[in-house]
Design a protein around this motif. Structure first.
Motif, PDB file in Angstrom:
ATOM      1  N   VAL B  39      47.910  -1.092  15.274  1.00 16.90           N
ATOM      2  CA  VAL B  39      49.256  -1.140  15.866  1.00 16.90           C
ATOM      3  C   VAL B  39      49.420   0.148  16.669  1.00 16.90           C
ATOM      4  CG1 VAL B  39      51.732  -1.066  15.362  1.00 16.90           C
ATOM      5  CG2 VAL B  39      50.234  -2.481  13.962  1.00 16.90           C
ATOM      6  N   PRO B  40      49.829   0.029  17.931  1.00 18.33           N
ATOM      7  CA  PRO B  40      49.957   1.267  18.723  1.00 18.33           C
ATOM      8  C   PRO B  40      50.973   2.219  18.106  1.00 18.33           C
ATOM      9  CG  PRO B  40      50.568  -0.672  20.023  1.00 18.33           C
ATOM     10  CD  PRO B  40      50.237  -1.159  18.658  1.00 18.33           C
ATOM     11  N   TYR B  41      50.624   3.485  18.026  1.00 19.05           N
ATOM     12  CA  TYR B  41      51.543   4.476  17.473  1.00 19.05           C
ATOM     13  C   TYR B  41      52.589   4.843  18.519  1.00 19.05           C
ATOM     14  CZ  TYR B  41      49.411   5.327  12.935  1.00 19.05           C
ATOM     15  OH  TYR B  41      48.991   5.190  11.642  1.00 19.05           O
ATOM     16  N   VAL B  42      53.760   5.242  18.034  1.00 16.63           N
ATOM     17  CA  VAL B  42      54.835   5.650  18.949  1.00 16.63           C
ATOM     18  C   VAL B  42      55.144   7.135  18.781  1.00 16.63           C
ATOM     19  CG1 VAL B  42      55.951   3.423  19.256  1.00 16.63           C
ATOM     20  CG2 VAL B  42      56.528   4.810  17.267  1.00 16.63           C
ATOM     21  N   TYR B  43      54.408   7.772  17.869  1.00 16.63           N
ATOM     22  CA  TYR B  43      54.613   9.209  17.657  1.00 16.63           C
ATOM     23  C   TYR B  43      53.248   9.875  17.502  1.00 16.63           C
ATOM     24  CZ  TYR B  43      56.928  13.487  16.465  1.00 16.63           C
ATOM     25  OH  TYR B  43      57.379  14.784  16.513  1.00 16.63           O
ATOM     26  N   ASP B  44      53.058  10.976  18.210  1.00 14.07           N
ATOM     27  CA  ASP B  44      51.761  11.654  18.243  1.00 14.07           C
ATOM     28  C   ASP B  44      51.367  12.194  16.853  1.00 14.07           C
ATOM     29  OD1 ASP B  44      49.486  12.817  19.161  1.00 14.07           O
ATOM     30  OD2 ASP B  44      50.441  13.923  20.797  1.00 14.07           O
ATOM     31  N   SER B 139      52.426  -4.162  26.585  1.00 18.14           N
ATOM     32  CA  SER B 139      50.978  -4.153  26.783  1.00 18.14           C
ATOM     33  C   SER B 139      50.352  -3.835  25.421  1.00 18.14           C
ATOM     34  CB  SER B 139      50.586  -3.119  27.841  1.00 18.14           C
ATOM     35  OG  SER B 139      50.872  -1.837  27.377  1.00 18.14           O
ATOM     36  N   PRO B 140      49.048  -4.096  25.247  1.00 20.38           N
ATOM     37  CA  PRO B 140      48.466  -3.930  23.915  1.00 20.38           C
ATOM     38  C   PRO B 140      48.560  -2.513  23.357  1.00 20.38           C
ATOM     39  CG  PRO B 140      46.965  -5.116  25.369  1.00 20.38           C
ATOM     40  CD  PRO B 140      48.079  -4.623  26.220  1.00 20.38           C
ATOM     41  N   ASP B 141      48.809  -1.551  24.232  1.00 20.04           N
ATOM     42  CA  ASP B 141      48.870  -0.180  23.724  1.00 20.04           C
ATOM     43  C   ASP B 141      50.281   0.414  23.787  1.00 20.04           C
ATOM     44  OD1 ASP B 141      49.060  -0.060  26.396  1.00 20.04           O
ATOM     45  OD2 ASP B 141      47.597   1.546  26.693  1.00 20.04           O
ATOM     46  N   ARG B 142      51.271  -0.454  23.938  1.00 16.40           N
ATOM     47  CA  ARG B 142      52.630   0.076  24.066  1.00 16.40           C
ATOM     48  C   ARG B 142      53.657  -0.806  23.339  1.00 16.40           C
ATOM     49  NH1 ARG B 142      54.838   2.592  29.564  1.00 16.40           N
ATOM     50  NH2 ARG B 142      53.178   3.995  28.956  1.00 16.40           N
ATOM     51  N   ASN B 161      61.545   4.847  27.760  1.00 15.78           N
ATOM     52  CA  ASN B 161      61.250   6.073  28.540  1.00 15.78           C
ATOM     53  C   ASN B 161      59.901   6.674  28.170  1.00 15.78           C
ATOM     54  OD1 ASN B 161      63.705   5.975  29.906  1.00 15.78           O
ATOM     55  ND2 ASN B 161      64.742   7.131  28.302  1.00 15.78           N
ATOM     56  N   TYR B 162      58.871   5.843  28.217  1.00 17.66           N
ATOM     57  CA  TYR B 162      57.529   6.340  27.894  1.00 17.66           C
ATOM     58  C   TYR B 162      57.092   7.411  28.899  1.00 17.66           C
ATOM     59  CZ  TYR B 162      56.126   3.297  24.059  1.00 17.66           C
ATOM     60  OH  TYR B 162      55.994   2.714  22.832  1.00 17.66           O
ATOM     61  N   ASN B 163      56.503   8.475  28.354  1.00 24.20           N
ATOM     62  CA  ASN B 163      55.947   9.522  29.212  1.00 24.20           C
ATOM     63  C   ASN B 163      54.649   9.979  28.556  1.00 24.20           C
ATOM     64  OD1 ASN B 163      55.490  11.603  30.999  1.00 24.20           O
ATOM     65  ND2 ASN B 163      57.072  12.947  30.140  1.00 24.20           N
ATOM     66  N   ASN B 164      53.565   9.842  29.278  1.00 20.70           N
ATOM     67  CA  ASN B 164      52.271  10.269  28.749  1.00 20.70           C
ATOM     68  C   ASN B 164      51.996   9.656  27.363  1.00 20.70           C
ATOM     69  OD1 ASN B 164      49.897  11.625  28.854  1.00 20.70           O
ATOM     70  ND2 ASN B 164      50.724  13.563  28.084  1.00 20.70           N
ATOM     71  N   LYS B 165      52.055   8.367  27.277  1.00 23.39           N
ATOM     72  CA  LYS B 165      51.740   7.591  26.055  1.00 23.39           C
ATOM     73  C   LYS B 165      52.844   7.499  25.009  1.00 23.39           C
ATOM     74  CE  LYS B 165      48.008   7.542  23.532  1.00 23.39           C
ATOM     75  NZ  LYS B 165      46.943   8.146  22.737  1.00 23.39           N
ATOM     76  N   TRP B 166      53.828   8.406  25.073  1.00 25.20           N
ATOM     77  CA  TRP B 166      54.807   8.436  23.968  1.00 25.20           C
ATOM     78  C   TRP B 166      56.221   8.180  24.476  1.00 25.20           C
ATOM     79  CZ3 TRP B 166      51.744   8.077  20.130  1.00 25.20           C
ATOM     80  CH2 TRP B 166      50.533   8.770  20.108  1.00 25.20           C
ATOM     81  N   PRO B 167      57.025   7.435  23.702  1.00 18.12           N
ATOM     82  CA  PRO B 167      58.418   7.184  24.136  1.00 18.12           C
ATOM     83  C   PRO B 167      59.264   8.441  24.006  1.00 18.12           C
ATOM     84  CG  PRO B 167      58.069   6.280  21.933  1.00 18.12           C
ATOM     85  CD  PRO B 167      56.732   6.796  22.402  1.00 18.12           C
TER      86      PRO B 167
END
Lengths: 214, 193
Positions: B39-44, B139-142, B161-167
């Motif tokens: 599952v794509p992560y939403v937090y680094d 998309s599969p990564d978001r 408001n995704y920026n550089n992979k992260w919301p």
């Protein structure tokens, strides 16, 4: 030998901030009376005050301080505004018993009756500007210290409810004119927030409109 | 009297069950490509300190402030919520499934409130926290949104408001509790602190 000297130096360097703080000389009763009188005469001459402020929050988990800046406004007797402009716009206006917060373009009005912490912060700031710190009552233990010609007033809340949030407030006054230079709030959480006031201008044309709540 | 009471109860249950799902277009975890994990992560997860402005809304009351999240390693984070004026409301650490409260103001110190916040942050840090989760992804990564749980514990999260992979904007809602928490990436420079 060098190692021993280095160890001693490091030990002193670590201990010195605590040591220097407790090394402040307590004011005598006559010095306190003289300071109170200076504070009172400054406050009587101050109807309004505007200053730039810099807020620095120190937390154990952060390497550096979190800094925000803005303009501070005061109008006697009970109107205070912290207008933050950096890094975000945030306005906190206290007028009597009401607190207005403007954040993200939204207004929120809070009755200070329901917010004891902000109520006490307002009481102490107003007392500092009104020159009646020694009359804030038995809810605080107040001590006065000499600080290189200036005066440091240490306020320790005595109530359990308040002291669990704020453990100590230190107010730094300039010696020459009893102007507030810095306000330091130490919290029960261990964090410390300092407000540094610069570019102070008294009796400029501030109006009640600057502190409008509704 | 008993019959009318029963009818009222049934109507209540039916009306609750009949509530349209909050995440209309979402797909349950077992039917997504993420069923086998990933599952794509939403937090680094990389050790860092992130700062968000927060707005907590409960019914008609609103509290605003700043959340500082320090990631020490996978599954190990410290979260501090403070007011803009500087006062700390809550300071806690999450390690695996454990929570350690470092500080909490009296008004917030309620087990249910703390556990709700714990769960919210656990989902945020690990979106595949539970099998009963529905996802919406562009998309599969978001991930765009997720919905977890049912009834009063239902949690809805939106990531925008995704920026550089992260919301940079995260909206957490508990619709039946009328409680929401909005996190927006702040103007503070995380590098400077």
């Amino acid at each position: 030998m060098i190692r021993a000297a280095l160890t001693l130096f490091l030990a002193l360097a670590t201990v010195s901030p605590l040591w220097s703080q407790s090394d402040l000389k307590k004011l005598s009763d006559s010095e306190i009376t003289a300071f109170d009188s200076k504070l009172k005469s400054r406050s009587q001459a101050t109807e309004t005050l505007i200053a730039d402020f810099r807020q620095e929050k120190s937390m154990e988990m952060l390497k550096n301080k979190m800094v925000s800046k803005g303009v501070f406004k005061y109008k006697r007797e009970d109107k205070i505004a912290f207008l933050y402009s950096q890094p975000m716009v945030y306005h906190m206006i206290i007028n009597g018993q009401k607190l207005r917060i403007l954040s993200n373009g939204k207004n929120q009005i809070i009755d200070l009756k329901n917010n004891p912490v902000m109520r006490e912060v307002r009481t102490l700031i107003a007392a500092s500007f009104l020159g009646n710190l020694s009359q804030v009552g038995t809810t605080y233990k107040i001590s006065y210290f000499d600080n290189k010609g200036g005066v440091v007033v240490v306020v320790v809340p005595q109530s359990r409810q308040l002291s669990s949030v704020i453990t100590r407030i230190t107010i730094y006054f300039k010696g020459s004119n009893a102007e507030i230079e810095r306000l330091k709030i130490e919290e029960g959480s261990g964090s410390v927030t300092e407000y540094i006031f610069t570019n102070q201008r008294i009796n400029t044309d501030l109006t009640d409109e600057d502190f409008r709540i509704n | 009297m008993r019959i009318s009471g029963l009818i009222s109860s049934i109507l209540l249950v039916v009306s609750l069950a009949g509530c349209s799902p909050l995440l209309k277009e979402g797909i349950w975890l077992q039917n997504t490509p993420f069923a086998a994990g990933n599952v794509p992560y939403v937090y680094d997860t990389i050790p860092s300190t992130q700062i968000f402005d927060f707005t907590l809304v409960f019914k008609k009351s609103e509290v605003t402030g700043i959340v500082i999240i320090k990631t020490a390693g996978a599954g190990e984070r410290r979260i501090v919520m403070t007011s803009v004026f500087g006062m700390t409301f809550l300071d806690f650490e999450l390690k695996g499934e454990n929570i350690k409260i470092n500080y909490c103001i009296e008004q917030l110190n309620r087990e249910k409130v703390i556990l709700l916040l714990k769960k919210d942050f656990e989902i945020l840090f690990k979106p595949d926290h539970s099998k009963i989760t529905k996802y919406l992804y562009s998309s599969p990564d978001r991930l765009d949104a997720l919905e977890q749980g049912n009834g009063i514990t239902k949690t809805l999260m939106k990531f925008t408001n995704y920026n550089n992979k992260w919301p940079e904007t995260i909206q957490i809602e508990h619709p039946y509790l009328r409680l929401s928490l909005l996190l927006k990436k702040t103007e503070y420079d995380p590098e400077s602190i």
